[in-house]
Design an enzyme around this catalytic site. Structure first.
Site: not given
Length: 517
Positions: A177, A269
């Site tokens: 990411k 997340h």
């Protein structure tokens, strides 16, 4: 399932589903922090525990010129710095002999010719049988160049097995990411990847999914019959998900200035935590079945309109304050941050899932930097008993908390009578701590996920539709902050507090309050 038998295993009962195939792990960005602080120590620990083949090869690719010997010495030093219990020096030396280095500019054809020659030599010397795991540990702007050059130089076997069948070499790619900056760029990156790799060969990594407690959300929900009948809008009042960081941006300021809290934490997340808490039971614990259910959660999430963003979302930025008894600077005073930066470091929001299970149940999300403590928690608050038989102290709601970090565990709060002649009620906790219950060494997030990559198990990795659905959900939030004319004002909060005062209004207007962690 066989027990790992190795003199280097640090706890009994450490088990493997199977041993990964011998392979070459190619790390692009091999001189960066991620490689030195996470990837290389994780690979070494897996080797020390006997969980990967001893003939594994690791090929570092980066722009700085250096020899294999220099690279091996640097990585050994990094491993010793990140792994205090690194074990015997002989083991570390043996591991280092499987390290190789290729100097290459990420867009330069000559470097990939050198990489191909090195991999062919490694196959002969180490017996890696043409199996390749490419790890993109570079800045995102290099992903496209690397993928295209791998294809041009014949370094990807698109027809090979995705999960390894022992008959044909496999090729996989791990993408770190942030996966794009928005929906459009994420879609473009997916198209680039899928022109070269098949979906089953692509591992979009989010290290949160490697944490034991995150994985145990699924086990807690679907291996125990006690809570599943209550896991719906009939019994749950609301859910709070908090990802709090006490630190500032520190050495990540350059990246953070271009990302901000929504891209850095919320879109990935927090989405993972949300989907695991809210998903339906999959028909089997298989990669696509699990990910199908996660995608359904995102598709059920109510989209933010421009008006909703104004009323349901608060973004803020930390100012100077005190954290842990120490004075800390504001975000704009951090090195490499623009003096008039508008980058948000805090986000709070309320969202709803329009499904039968969750209709009308608010999910409150909160995350930020320079908050009073580092903690990640999911709190599920149940509705109160319908009749207040015990008014004195009996109105504290039942609460289930799943602590992700730093103290991994699960606790259930319920009401009990305190000792004595009076009917005095008190909330009490029934708790479970992972460290106390199981003890010993457990795999870190990167260790677990790297092992899954080599095993060909994509369950804990995000699929194309999941990534794009997450971006689609938060596009209006980013657009409101970055494209509004005039732009909304930057709301400041003092470092060491729980965010802007306006964040409290999101939850307090519903007659609820943020949990004090």
């Amino acid at each position: 399932m066989s027990t790992v038998s190795t003199p280097f295993a640090l706890r009994e009962g450490l088990r493997l589903r199977r041993t990964p195939d011998p392979c070459a792990v190619v790390i692009f960005g091999a001189t960066g922090d991620l490689t030195q602080k996470k990837l290389m120590p994780s690979l070494y620990t897996l080797a020390r525990l006997g969980m990967i083949p001893p003939n594994l090869a690791i090929v570092g690719v980066a722009r700085r010129p250096k020899t294999d010997e220099v690279f091996r010495a640097e990585m050994a030093e990094a491993i010793l710095g990140a792994t205090p219990d690194a074990g015997r020096r002989a083991l570390l030396d043996a591991f280092a002999q499987g390290l190789f280095y290729v100097q290459a500019e990420f867009h330069d054809a000559e470097g990939y010719a050198r990489l191909r020659a090195t991999l062919e030599r490694v196959d002969q010397e180490r017996g890696t049988a043409g199996n390749r795991l490419y790890y993109l540990a570079t800045a995102p702007e290099f992903y496209g160049d690397i993928i295209q050059q791998l294809d041009r130089h014949g370094l990807v076997d698109r027809a090979g097995s995705s999960r390894g069948d022992g008959r044909r070499p496999w090729t996989r790619v791990v993408v770190e990411k942030p996966f794009g900056r928005d929906l459009k760029s994420a879609q473009a990156l997916n198209r680039t990847l899928l022109r070269v790799f098949r979906e089953g060969q692509i591992y979009r990594i989010d290290h949160y999914l490697g944490k034991e407690t995150v994985q145990n959300i699924l086990v807690f929900r679907f291996a125990n019959g006690i809570f599943e009948p209550l896991w719906n809008q009939h019994y749950i009042d609301h859910v709070q998900i908090t990802v709090a960081e006490s630190g500032g941006v520190e050495e990540r300021a350059g990246y953070y200035e271009t990302a901000g809290v929504v891209r850095d934490i919320v879109q990935n997340h927090m989405v993972q935590l949300l989907t695991l808490v809210a998903m339906e039971a999959p028909v089997a614990f298989e990669p696509d079945q699990v990910r199908d259910e996660k995608v359904k959660v995102l598709r059920a999430a109510r989209r933010f309109t421009p008006d909703d963003v104004q009323s349901e979302v608060v973004l803020g930025q930390y100012a100077a304050g005190v954290v842990g008894g120490e004075d800390v600077p504001g975000y704009r005073a951090e090195p490499r941050v623009a003096p008039a930066s508008r980058t948000p470091t805090f986000a709070a929001m309320r969202l709803f899932l329009d499904s039968w299970r969750w209709a009308g149940v608010p999910f409150y999300l909160r995350t930020g930097k320079r908050l009073p403590k580092r903690a990640t928690e999911i709190a599920v608050q149940f509705k109160q008993a319908p009749l207040p038989l015990f008014p004195e102290g009996g109105r504290e709601p039942n609460l289930l908390t799943l602590n992700i970090q730093p103290d991994e565990g699960i606790a259930l709060r319920f009401i009990a009578k305190a000792p004595g002649t009076a009917m005095s009620l008190r909330p009490v906790n029934m708790g479970f701590q992972y460290g106390t219950a199981f003890g010993g060494e457990e795999l870190t997030a990167y260790e677990r996920l790297l092992l899954d990559c080599m095993l060909g198990d994509p369950t804990l990795f995000t699929r194309r539709d999941e990534v794009e659905s997450a971006w689609e959900l938060f596009e209006p939030v980013l657009a409101s902050w970055e494209k509004s004319d005039p732009p909304p004002p930057v709301v400041l909060y003092e470092a060491g507090t729980w965010g802007p005062d306006t964040a409290r209004k999101i939850i307090e207007r519903d007659g609820r309050r943020w949990r004090r962690l």
